[in-house]
Design a protein around this motif. Structure first.
Motif, PDB file in Angstrom:
ATOM      1  N   LYS A  17     -35.159  21.052  39.144  1.00 12.19           N
ATOM      2  CA  LYS A  17     -34.141  20.026  38.965  1.00 12.19           C
ATOM      3  C   LYS A  17     -33.652  20.034  37.521  1.00 12.19           C
ATOM      4  O   LYS A  17     -34.426  20.230  36.595  1.00 12.19           O
ATOM      5  N   ALA A  18     -32.359  19.795  37.366  1.00  6.08           N
ATOM      6  CA  ALA A  18     -31.785  19.752  36.022  1.00  6.08           C
ATOM      7  C   ALA A  18     -32.302  18.529  35.271  1.00  6.08           C
ATOM      8  O   ALA A  18     -32.479  17.454  35.851  1.00  6.08           O
ATOM      9  N   GLN A  19     -32.544  18.705  33.975  1.00  7.91           N
ATOM     10  CA  GLN A  19     -32.946  17.570  33.143  1.00  7.91           C
ATOM     11  C   GLN A  19     -31.729  16.692  32.835  1.00  7.91           C
ATOM     12  O   GLN A  19     -31.833  15.471  32.750  1.00  7.91           O
ATOM     13  N   ILE A  20     -30.574  17.342  32.665  1.00  8.22           N
ATOM     14  CA  ILE A  20     -29.313  16.646  32.401  1.00  8.22           C
ATOM     15  C   ILE A  20     -28.307  17.091  33.455  1.00  8.22           C
ATOM     16  O   ILE A  20     -28.090  18.283  33.651  1.00  8.22           O
ATOM     17  N   THR A  21     -27.723  16.125  34.137  1.00  6.09           N
ATOM     18  CA  THR A  21     -26.719  16.431  35.150  1.00  6.09           C
ATOM     19  C   THR A  21     -25.440  15.650  34.841  1.00  6.09           C
ATOM     20  O   THR A  21     -25.454  14.415  34.796  1.00  6.09           O
ATOM     21  N   ILE A  22     -24.367  16.380  34.612  1.00  8.28           N
ATOM     22  CA  ILE A  22     -23.056  15.778  34.365  1.00  8.28           C
ATOM     23  C   ILE A  22     -22.168  16.155  35.547  1.00  8.28           C
ATOM     24  O   ILE A  22     -21.993  17.341  35.843  1.00  8.28           O
ATOM     25  N   ASP A  23     -21.637  15.145  36.228  1.00  2.00           N
ATOM     26  CA  ASP A  23     -20.892  15.399  37.461  1.00  2.00           C
ATOM     27  C   ASP A  23     -19.499  14.783  37.374  1.00  2.00           C
ATOM     28  O   ASP A  23     -19.340  13.560  37.345  1.00  2.00           O
TER      29      ASP A  23
END
Length: 283
Positions: free
Chosen positions: A5-11
């Motif tokens: 899983k990504a530590q930082i997710t920008i959507d």
């Protein structure tokens, strides 16, 4: 095996300082634990605006930003600061105490750590940035380069999982810049996720594993530094040029030099290989 899983997710992040002129436009990005990512682009591309979303100083107008699965809109900046440390481009925007030691200790006291641990962390952080002798100094009597290192020490002392640095070598000479980036590199090797903004492509080549190129608020390239620098036509859209040694290799493409050379040592190795010279052999 399940994907990490990504530590930082920008959507689909969109953000502007007014509704008519978005600075960031539908940014989607994932950053994984332990990465070292350089965010690059021309002035006004949206680099700092994007970085400030990572510690909650900016909140998305639309879309979302999540740190370890938590939406930043649901978290206070003080809560995010336990996970994301942020060093401003201008250190004067974050320094406010009347002594260097107090400045570095401020965040730790907010965490209510034991006094002995606070003192240990402050001493360790000041030693790391070469400011031990300035423990009692008034920060604004120091040079801008030294104040930048005070700000960096404050983040180092926090030992956050993620470290975001906006132009970390501003005001530093070459030796100081190398010292700071070596320190950042060591933190990355220890498992910290590092994200830094810079206009110095040699720092990107030397320390980042991945580069994200912004142009007018949009991502126009994202990938390993080698692959990004191998596309000078894309960099040019954001008024960037690859490091000189990379540009030299690209100019020698007709001689079968690869377009993704990142260092002088690498170029030297290619040159000697093509000439059939064995370095260090006297027989």
């Amino acid at each position: 095996m399940a994907a990490a899983k990504a530590q930082i997710t920008i959507d689909n992040l969109t953000y502007g300082y007014d509704r008519e002129h978005p600075v960031l436009k539908n940014i989607s990005l994932e950053i994984f634990k332990g990465e070292c990512v350089a965010i690059i682009g021309q002035n006004g591309a949206g680099k700092t605006t994007l970085a400030k979303h990572l510690n909650g100083l900016n909140k998305p107008a639309s879309g979302s930003v999540a740190i370890n699965g938590q939406d930043t809109r649901s978290l206070k900046v003080s809560a995010l600061s336990r996970t994301v440390g942020y060093v401003f481009q201008n250190p004067d925007h974050q320094i406010f105490h009347d002594a260097v030691g107090k400045e570095v200790a401020f965040g730790l006291k907010n965490f209510r750590l034991p006094a002995a641990e606070i003192e240990e962390r402050v001493s360790e952080a000041l030693a790391a940035v070469g400011l031990t002798e300035h423990y009692l100094s008034y920060p604004f009597n120091l040079s801008k380069g030294q104040r930048q290192r005070v700000a960096l020490a404050s983040v180092l002392a926090m030992r956050t999982e993620v470290i975001v640095l906006d132009e970390p070598t501003t005001g530093q000479d070459y030796k100081e810049s190398v010292q700071i980036m070596d320190m950042v590199g060591d933190l990355n090797k220890k498992g910290h996720t590092v994200i830094f903004i810079t206009h110095d492509m040699s720092l990107v080549a030397g320390y980042a594993g991945r580069a994200v190129v912004l142009c007018e608020g949009e991502i126009i390239a994202d990938g390993p530094v080698r692959s990004v620098f191998a596309r000078p036509e894309v960099l040019l859209k954001s008024y960037l040029s690859p490091p000189q040694i990379t540009a030299l290799a690209q100019s020698l493409n007709r001689h079968s030099f690869p377009p993704d050379v990142l260092s002088v040592a690498e170029m030297y190795g290619l040159l000697t290989e093509k000439r059939g010279v064995k370095i260090g052999c006297c027989s």
